[in-house]
Design a protein around this motif. Structure first.
Motif, PDB file in Angstrom:
ATOM      1  N   SER A  42       0.837  -1.203   0.000  1.00 22.94           N
ATOM      2  CA  SER A  42       0.000   0.000   0.000  1.00 22.94           C
ATOM      3  C   SER A  42       0.870   1.251   0.000  1.00 22.94           C
ATOM      4  N   ASN A  45      -1.165   7.703  -1.396  1.00 22.60           N
ATOM      5  CA  ASN A  45      -1.969   8.034  -2.574  1.00 22.60           C
ATOM      6  C   ASN A  45      -1.503   9.349  -3.195  1.00 22.60           C
ATOM      7  N   LYS A  80      -4.995   1.063  -9.372  1.00 20.79           N
ATOM      8  CA  LYS A  80      -4.853   2.519  -9.371  1.00 20.79           C
ATOM      9  C   LYS A  80      -5.850   3.203  -8.444  1.00 20.79           C
ATOM     10  N   THR A  82      -6.739   2.268  -5.472  1.00 23.25           N
ATOM     11  CA  THR A  82      -6.327   2.204  -4.062  1.00 23.25           C
ATOM     12  C   THR A  82      -4.842   2.472  -3.860  1.00 23.25           C
ATOM     13  N   SER A  83      -4.108   2.701  -4.949  1.00 24.36           N
ATOM     14  CA  SER A  83      -2.644   2.873  -4.891  1.00 24.36           C
ATOM     15  C   SER A  83      -1.983   1.673  -4.217  1.00 24.36           C
TER      16      SER A  83
END
Length: 136
Positions: A42, A45, A80, A82-83
């Motif tokens: 993760s 963002n 893309k 949720t990055s």
């Protein structure tokens, strides 16, 4: 802490054996199945941080491909929305995972992610058991 959690999860021994054939001899012992896992990475963002992580990961995977024959498959995907980068990794055996975890280029990747503050959460690593599949 992040490096420790990732390494701790991957270093678990997860090897399953194929069912043995009762008519086989000791010479035809079942071979361990490959170890398959997915890793969710993760990222903050931010377009620039996602692009930087992608470059780091692509470079890293090229080094894995060049130096680790025990890594049978390594896919990198990006959600893309949720990055989040998602990997699908298949290792020949525990020895291949151990070699992967001790590589200098993994240490370099994790250090760069930490130094550049690219991650917003610890990696989530899941070991997978294949239930069914198809390929065209």
């Amino acid at each position: 802490m992040l490096l420790f959690n990732y390494l701790e999860l991957l270093s678990l021994t997860v090897v399953a054996a194929l069912p043995s054939d009762s008519s086989s001899t000791d010479a035809a012992k079942p071979q361990p199945l490959p170890i398959t896992l997915t890793n969710i990475i993760s990222i903050v963002n931010d377009t620039a941080k996602v692009a930087r992580e992608q470059k780091l990961l692509v470079d890293f995977i090229q080094k894995v491909n060049q130096n680790e024959p025990g890594v049978l498959e390594f896919q990198l995907n990006l959600d893309k929305n949720t990055s989040q980068f998602l990997t699908y990794e298949k290792y020949k055996d525990q020895k291949a995972i151990d070699k992967h975890l001790k590589s200098s280029y993994l240490a370099d990747l994790l250090a760069a992610e930490d130094k550049e503050k690219l991650k917003r959460a610890d990696n989530q690593v899941y070991f997978l058991d294949l239930i069914t599949q198809f390929n065209h």
